[in-house]
Design a protein around this motif. Structure first.
Motif, short mmCIF file in Angstrom:
data_model
loop_
_atom_site.label_atom_id
_atom_site.label_comp_id
_atom_site.label_asym_id
_atom_site.label_seq_id
_atom_site.Cartn_x
_atom_site.Cartn_y
_atom_site.Cartn_z
N MET A 196 -19.84 -0.52 -12.90
CA MET A 196 -20.98 -0.36 -13.94
C MET A 196 -19.74 0.27 -15.25
SD MET A 196 -23.35 0.19 -12.42
CE MET A 196 -24.24 0.81 -13.36
N ASN A 197 -19.53 0.76 -15.24
CA ASN A 197 -18.35 0.57 -16.67
C ASN A 197 -18.45 -0.44 -17.43
OD1 ASN A 197 -18.79 3.72 -16.57
ND2 ASN A 197 -16.48 3.82 -15.57
N LYS A 198 -17.51 -1.39 -16.55
CA LYS A 198 -17.69 -2.68 -17.18
C LYS A 198 -18.84 -3.57 -17.92
CE LYS A 198 -13.08 -3.82 -14.97
NZ LYS A 198 -12.74 -4.44 -13.81
N ILE A 199 -19.92 -3.24 -17.04
CA ILE A 199 -21.07 -4.04 -16.83
C ILE A 199 -21.83 -2.86 -18.00
CG2 ILE A 199 -23.21 -4.67 -15.97
CD1 ILE A 199 -21.96 -4.14 -13.31
N ILE A 200 -21.88 -1.67 -18.07
CA ILE A 200 -22.28 -1.39 -19.39
C ILE A 200 -22.20 -1.17 -20.57
CG2 ILE A 200 -22.87 1.40 -20.25
CD1 ILE A 200 -23.39 1.84 -17.30
N SER A 201 -20.50 -1.71 -20.34
CA SER A 201 -19.40 -2.01 -21.85
C SER A 201 -20.90 -3.10 -22.50
CB SER A 201 -17.63 -1.38 -21.58
OG SER A 201 -17.87 -0.44 -21.39
N GLY A 210 -15.34 8.81 4.77
CA GLY A 210 -14.96 9.11 3.29
C GLY A 210 -14.32 8.76 2.57
N ILE A 211 -13.44 8.32 2.91
CA ILE A 211 -11.88 7.72 2.35
C ILE A 211 -12.87 6.34 1.67
CG2 ILE A 211 -9.50 6.54 2.06
CD1 ILE A 211 -8.56 8.47 4.51
N GLU A 212 -13.26 5.89 2.22
CA GLU A 212 -13.95 4.33 2.49
C GLU A 212 -15.43 4.68 0.95
OE1 GLU A 212 -14.41 0.15 1.95
OE2 GLU A 212 -12.78 1.19 2.41
N ILE A 213 -15.91 5.34 1.22
CA ILE A 213 -16.73 5.88 -0.07
C ILE A 213 -15.77 6.39 -1.33
CG2 ILE A 213 -18.62 7.52 -0.41
CD1 ILE A 213 -19.65 7.47 2.94
N ALA A 214 -15.30 7.00 -1.33
CA ALA A 214 -14.76 7.23 -2.27
C ALA A 214 -14.08 6.31 -3.14
CB ALA A 214 -13.54 8.77 -1.74
N ARG A 215 -13.14 5.35 -2.05
CA ARG A 215 -12.76 4.25 -2.63
C ARG A 215 -14.32 3.45 -3.36
NH1 ARG A 215 -12.55 -1.01 -1.57
NH2 ARG A 215 -13.42 -0.79 0.35
N THR A 266 -16.68 4.03 -4.28
CA THR A 266 -17.37 4.62 -5.18
C THR A 266 -16.69 4.73 -6.79
OG1 THR A 266 -17.91 6.23 -3.67
CG2 THR A 266 -18.49 7.30 -6.37
N GLN A 267 -15.17 4.39 -6.54
CA GLN A 267 -14.13 4.44 -7.51
C GLN A 267 -14.47 2.97 -8.35
OE1 GLN A 267 -10.37 5.28 -7.30
NE2 GLN A 267 -9.50 5.45 -9.02
N ASN A 268 -14.70 2.13 -7.39
CA ASN A 268 -14.95 0.82 -7.63
C ASN A 268 -15.84 0.49 -8.23
OD1 ASN A 268 -12.42 -0.29 -6.58
ND2 ASN A 268 -13.04 -1.00 -4.63
N LEU A 269 -17.37 0.98 -7.87
CA LEU A 269 -18.40 0.61 -8.60
C LEU A 269 -18.71 1.58 -9.35
CD1 LEU A 269 -21.43 0.48 -7.72
CD2 LEU A 269 -22.08 2.26 -6.93
#
Length: 414
Positions: free
Chosen positions: A339-344, A325-330, A332-335
């Motif tokens: 994604m925000n960088k890519i979208i920008s 769960g911790i790894e998924i949260a990390r 997810t945050q990185n993703l």
């Protein structure tokens, strides 16, 4: 010849002259053919007795007015304990024969049965000690009785009450068992040999247990069951032997040798045949107890499974799910950040592309007063060579379209 003839002439004319041997063997033949003398039991008092080094026993028995010479050969004497003494009253069983060398008849003994209480007690005690030394009465050689016998043999008198008692008890307690009766004499001087014969016959059958029983009687009637041959046949039997002889107070050597002793034939049968009614009760009780144990065991196993499941869930949660769960949260945050960088970045590229596209858009030109001419077929007219006077064309402007007709053509001067 002249001297003998007068003597012969004096003999009665009906007499035949025979030799001593001829007379002796003639009498011997008469004795041996007499059915009564071939199997006789003679009662008397021992006058003298002598055991020879060969193992044969020579003795005499007598009454008030007569005396009878007896001999017992080694093969039979081995079964007689060293109890006979002068003065003992006995019954000697055997056959009458004539001994030619002495010209005397004698009793060839097969068995000796004591009559006096003292002789009987002495004989029994001496035989008991000898058999004890051989281990025939050792409790360690006793065999256990099978709890549910299928085939039971009964050695007893065919016409006595004992066999009826055994069959009655068997039918009441365990009727599915098969009973085989081996008839025998159970009292008298010939009883031991007949009991041994019946025991040996029973030993050839496939039985689970053998009953040796007889009804009540005097203590003298039980003497055959103190015979060494009978005792040895019990221990030689290939399956367990249960005795039920006489009354409760009576003990014989056969009882000591048997795998189990019962005071009466009925008691012997009760020890051998299980009580079916009691068995049914035990089965019902065992069924109920087994059911209860199974339920209890199932409940225990169910509780254990629940505990193991909870333990496994905690292990999975702590070792795998929580770190995952911790790894998924990390991730997810990185993703999300990526994604925000890519979208920008894509927005910037889209904005730049839109600006470039807008700059090249025909609409821009139209907004500045430019007109697009389309032929009747919808093709863009970019040269006067594509039209002629009289052709219809469409003039596309920023806010719509107008149809026109070519009335004249003017080419550009070079």
């Amino acid at each position: 010849m002249s001297r003998e003839m007068p003597l012969l002439n004096n003999l009665p004319k009906t007499s035949n002259v025979i030799s001593v041997d001829e007379l002796t063997f003639y009498i011997k033949d008469l004795i041996e053919k007499d059915s009564i003398l071939r199997n006789v039991a003679v009662k008397g008092e021992i006058i003298e007795i002598k055991r020879h080094n060969s193992g044969h026993v020579y003795f005499s028995i007598g009454s008030k007015q007569s005396r009878l010479s007896c001999v017992m050969f080694k093969s039979n004497a081995n079964y007689i304990p060293l109890w006979p003494q002068a003065g003992d009253e006995v019954i000697v069983q055997g056959y009458i024969g004539l001994y030619p060398p002495q010209g005397a008849y004698q009793l060839y003994a097969r068995n000796i049965l004591p009559l006096g209480k003292g002789a009987q007690t002495r004989a029994k005690e001496e035989l008991k000690k000898r058999l004890e030394k051989e281990g025939l009465f050792d409790p360690r050689v006793k065999r256990k009785l099978p709890p549910y016998p299928n085939k039971v043999g009964v050695v007893t008198s065919q016409t006595g009450a004992a066999v009826k008692d055994v069959i009655k008890v068997a039918k009441k307690r365990f009727p599915q068992c098969r009973i085989y009766v081996f008839p025998t004499l159970v009292q008298g001087i010939e009883a031991p040999q007949d009991i041994v014969r019946a025991m040996q016959l029973a030993a050839t059958k496939e039985l689970d247990i053998l009953l040796l029983v007889r009804g009540g009687g005097s203590r003298d009637d039980l003497t055959p069951f103190d015979d060494e041959r009978v005792v040895r046949s019990i221990r030689a039997c290939p399956f367990p032997v249960v005795t039920g002889v006489g009354h409760e107070i009576d003990w014989t050597l056969s009882d000591l040798a048997a795998d189990m002793r019962a005071p009466t034939p009925s008691a012997a049968a009760e020890n051998v045949f299980p009580d079916r009614i009691e068995l049914y009760k035990q089965i019902r009780h065992m069924k109920a107890r087994l059911f209860s144990l199974v339920l209890h065991k199932c409940q225990q196993e169910s509780n254990l499974c629940e505990r193991q499941l909870a333990r496994l869930q905690n292990i999975l949660k702590n070792l795998y799910l929580h770190p995952a769960g911790i790894e998924i949260a990390r991730l997810t945050q990185n993703l999300s950040m990526n994604m925000n960088k890519i979208i920008s970045s894509l927005k910037e590229r889209l904005t730049h592309a839109a600006a470039s596209l807008d700059a090249l858009s025909p609409l821009k030109c139209l907004s500045r007063g430019w007109i697009t001419c389309l032929s009747k077929d919808g093709e863009t007219v970019v040269s006067l060579s594509q039209v002629a006077v009289g052709d219809e064309v469409s003039l596309c402007m920023i806010d719509g379209r107008a149809n026109a007709e070519i009335t004249s053509i003017y080419f550009k001067e070079e």
